[in-house]
Motif scaffolding. Structure first.
Motif, PDB file in Angstrom:
ATOM      1  N   GLU A   4       0.853  -1.148   0.000  1.00 29.38           N
ATOM      2  CA  GLU A   4      -0.119   0.127   0.134  1.00 29.38           C
ATOM      3  C   GLU A   4       0.729   1.211   0.198  1.00 29.38           C
ATOM      4  N   SER A   5       1.936   1.231   0.667  1.00 32.39           N
ATOM      5  CA  SER A   5       3.073   2.239   0.551  1.00 32.39           C
ATOM      6  C   SER A   5       3.778   2.622  -0.827  1.00 32.39           C
ATOM      7  N   GLY A   6       3.458   1.606  -1.661  1.00 37.04           N
ATOM      8  CA  GLY A   6       4.071   1.833  -3.081  1.00 37.04           C
ATOM      9  C   GLY A   6       5.430   1.426  -2.907  1.00 37.04           C
ATOM     10  N   LYS A   7       5.933   1.044  -1.927  1.00 35.57           N
ATOM     11  CA  LYS A   7       7.480   0.615  -1.598  1.00 35.57           C
ATOM     12  C   LYS A   7       7.726  -0.916  -1.478  1.00 35.57           C
ATOM     13  N   LEU A  52      13.610   0.039 -10.776  1.00 36.65           N
ATOM     14  CA  LEU A  52      12.616   0.243  -9.699  1.00 36.65           C
ATOM     15  C   LEU A  52      12.933   1.527  -8.872  1.00 36.65           C
ATOM     16  N   VAL A  53      14.145   1.741  -8.551  1.00 36.04           N
ATOM     17  CA  VAL A  53      14.652   2.810  -7.700  1.00 36.04           C
ATOM     18  C   VAL A  53      14.483   4.125  -8.795  1.00 36.04           C
ATOM     19  N   ARG A  54      14.797   3.967 -10.054  1.00 36.70           N
ATOM     20  CA  ARG A  54      14.685   5.307 -10.799  1.00 36.70           C
ATOM     21  C   ARG A  54      13.085   5.838 -10.973  1.00 36.70           C
ATOM     22  N   PHE A  55      12.214   4.584 -10.737  1.00 33.14           N
ATOM     23  CA  PHE A  55      10.874   5.024 -10.562  1.00 33.14           C
ATOM     24  C   PHE A  55      10.280   5.522  -9.417  1.00 33.14           C
ATOM     25  N   GLY A  56      11.174   5.548  -8.472  1.00 36.35           N
ATOM     26  CA  GLY A  56      10.772   6.208  -7.034  1.00 36.35           C
ATOM     27  C   GLY A  56      10.363   4.937  -6.223  1.00 36.35           C
ATOM     28  N   HIS A  57      10.733   3.925  -6.325  1.00 37.95           N
ATOM     29  CA  HIS A  57      10.599   2.705  -5.478  1.00 37.95           C
ATOM     30  C   HIS A  57      11.725   2.399  -4.540  1.00 37.95           C
ATOM     31  N   ALA A  58      11.671   1.651  -3.288  1.00 36.75           N
ATOM     32  CA  ALA A  58      12.722   1.531  -2.595  1.00 36.75           C
ATOM     33  C   ALA A  58      12.712  -0.403  -2.423  1.00 36.75           C
ATOM     34  N   PRO A  59      13.241  -0.989  -3.559  1.00 32.63           N
ATOM     35  CA  PRO A  59      12.938  -2.390  -3.585  1.00 32.63           C
ATOM     36  C   PRO A  59      13.689  -3.204  -2.299  1.00 32.63           C
ATOM     37  N   ILE A  60      13.221  -4.455  -2.097  1.00 32.07           N
ATOM     38  CA  ILE A  60      13.695  -5.035  -0.976  1.00 32.07           C
ATOM     39  C   ILE A  60      14.467  -6.268  -1.789  1.00 32.07           C
ATOM     40  N   ALA A 267      10.103  -1.698 -15.392  1.00 34.48           N
ATOM     41  CA  ALA A 267       9.401  -0.674 -15.704  1.00 34.48           C
ATOM     42  C   ALA A 267       7.906  -0.913 -15.790  1.00 34.48           C
ATOM     43  N   HIS A 268       7.492  -2.108 -16.132  1.00 42.39           N
ATOM     44  CA  HIS A 268       6.012  -2.326 -16.204  1.00 42.39           C
ATOM     45  C   HIS A 268       5.580  -2.829 -15.001  1.00 42.39           C
ATOM     46  N   ILE A 269       6.185  -3.289 -13.884  1.00 45.20           N
ATOM     47  CA  ILE A 269       5.874  -3.405 -12.647  1.00 45.20           C
ATOM     48  C   ILE A 269       5.636  -2.025 -12.058  1.00 45.20           C
ATOM     49  N   HIS A 287       9.149   1.962 -23.687  1.00 44.52           N
ATOM     50  CA  HIS A 287       9.947   3.324 -23.770  1.00 44.52           C
ATOM     51  C   HIS A 287      11.091   3.187 -22.743  1.00 44.52           C
ATOM     52  N   ALA A 288      10.988   2.316 -21.419  1.00 44.81           N
ATOM     53  CA  ALA A 288      12.050   2.513 -20.752  1.00 44.81           C
ATOM     54  C   ALA A 288      13.196   1.799 -21.095  1.00 44.81           C
ATOM     55  N   ALA A 289      12.829   0.583 -21.769  1.00 46.87           N
ATOM     56  CA  ALA A 289      13.738  -0.530 -22.557  1.00 46.87           C
ATOM     57  C   ALA A 289      14.463   0.294 -23.558  1.00 46.87           C
ATOM     58  N   ALA A 290      13.785   0.896 -24.676  1.00 52.17           N
ATOM     59  CA  ALA A 290      14.460   1.720 -25.567  1.00 52.17           C
ATOM     60  C   ALA A 290      15.175   2.736 -25.156  1.00 52.17           C
ATOM     61  N   THR A 291      14.949   3.445 -23.962  1.00 51.46           N
ATOM     62  CA  THR A 291      16.040   4.372 -23.558  1.00 51.46           C
ATOM     63  C   THR A 291      17.126   3.612 -22.967  1.00 51.46           C
ATOM     64  N   TYR A 292      17.021   2.624 -22.244  1.00 47.91           N
ATOM     65  CA  TYR A 292      18.090   1.854 -21.768  1.00 47.91           C
ATOM     66  C   TYR A 292      19.146   1.416 -22.753  1.00 47.91           C
TER      67      TYR A 292
END
Length: 299
Positions: A4-7, A52-60, A267-269, A287-292
């Motif tokens: 729920e926190s998005g993280k 995921l970090v680049r999209f604002g998440h803090a993955p575990i 990016a999809h997740i 688009h994220a994969a193409a940029t990469y």
């Protein structure tokens, strides 16, 4: 951390050092050309986490990292990037894993993944989800879980039937065509989304597909709940019981390929975790994969 926190996105699998040699020349077997050699944090789980970090998440991260100097460097790099490494299994007797690849102007030439320590650690890396603090069989984790095929067949089979994963939104990738068949336990899984390329889809279905749409149909007919099939710069397809969506990625100059599929998946997740609909999530991922692959994002 919660969904729920998005993280609350857990990344399970390989976190290692990538040693990548890149050349602007076309290469073949036996080529000896000038280029650049880099060592960077990598591995499927790591590549997903970095995006995921680049999209604002803090993955575990749930993985195995040695207590050798390379492992200390790697763990510090993960923490500096903004990942949660509190639950990583640190081994005293297993060395930190490595991946080595050579890329030319004509794509990936060869690669070797040395993920033996991850395989040897086995289900020790899963303990935080099985016996707390992230979850358990009685109180399963309810967020997104990204799995990579560098885990052993036995461990993937265990995850597929473990009650501790019974409420998770499982996102699964094979890591490489050579490990595609490890995903068979998830082909008929009621909570798993499969991320594969055209070759991997063919291996899972024991046939050869000419396009991503055909591959998506084939996987769904085999019992898959939901699939995303990519085909390099060609059309990609997302499919489930509600139907198929196909899109063509943007045309870009390809400067690297290692990690592109992981970037697409992450990016999809991230898009879906943020509430994007199917069409929008696929667009953002492509688009994220193409940029990469164009080299416009950090390695």
């Amino acid at each position: 951390m919660t969904q729920e926190s998005g993280k609350g996105i857990v990344c399970i699998g390989s976190v290692l050092w990538d040693v990548i040699g890149r050349s602007a020349s076309h290469m073949r077997q036996g080529s000896d050309v000038p280029g650049r050699i880099t060592r960077l944090p990598g591995g499927v789980a790591m590549n997903i986490a970095m995006t995921l970090v680049r999209f604002g998440h803090a993955p575990i991260l749930l993985t195995a990292i040695g207590r050798d100097p390379e492992g200390d460097e790697l763990a510090a790099a993960c923490a500096d990037l903004g990942m949660d490494i509190d639950h990583v299994y640190r081994s005293d007797d297993l060395p930190t894993d490595r991946y080595m690849a050579v890329e030319g102007a004509n794509g990936l030439i060869a690669a070797i993944a040395d993920a033996h320590s991850l395989e040897a650690a086995g289900n020790k890396i899963l303990r935080p989800l099985q016996t707390g603090p992230l979850g358990s069989g009685q109180a399963p984790f309810r967020g997104h879980v990204a799995l990579d095929g560098n885990l052993t067949q036995t461990l993937l089979e265990q995850i597929a039937r473990d009650p501790a994963f019974g409420a998770a939104d499982l996102r699964v990738a094979p890591a490489s065509p050579g490990k595609a068949e490890r995903l068979l336990p998830f082909l008929n899984h009621r909570r798993a989304t499969l991320y594969v390329n055209l070759e991997e889809a063919g291996l899972l279905c024991q046939t050869v597909f000419g396009a991503s749409r055909d591959a998506a149909v084939g996987l769904l007919q085999k019992g898959a709940l939901r699939v995303l099939v990519t085909d390099g710069g060609n059309t990609a397809t997302e499919g489930d019981a509600a139907g198929l969506i196909s899109q063509t990625p943007p045309e870009v100059l390809v400067t690297r390929v290692t990690g592109a599929g992981d970037t697409f998946m992450a990016a999809h997740i991230a898009a879906e975790a943020g509430g994007a609909d199917r069409d929008t999530a696929l667009t953002r991922a492509l688009h994220a994969a193409a940029t990469y692959v164009s080299g416009d994002t950090p390695l």
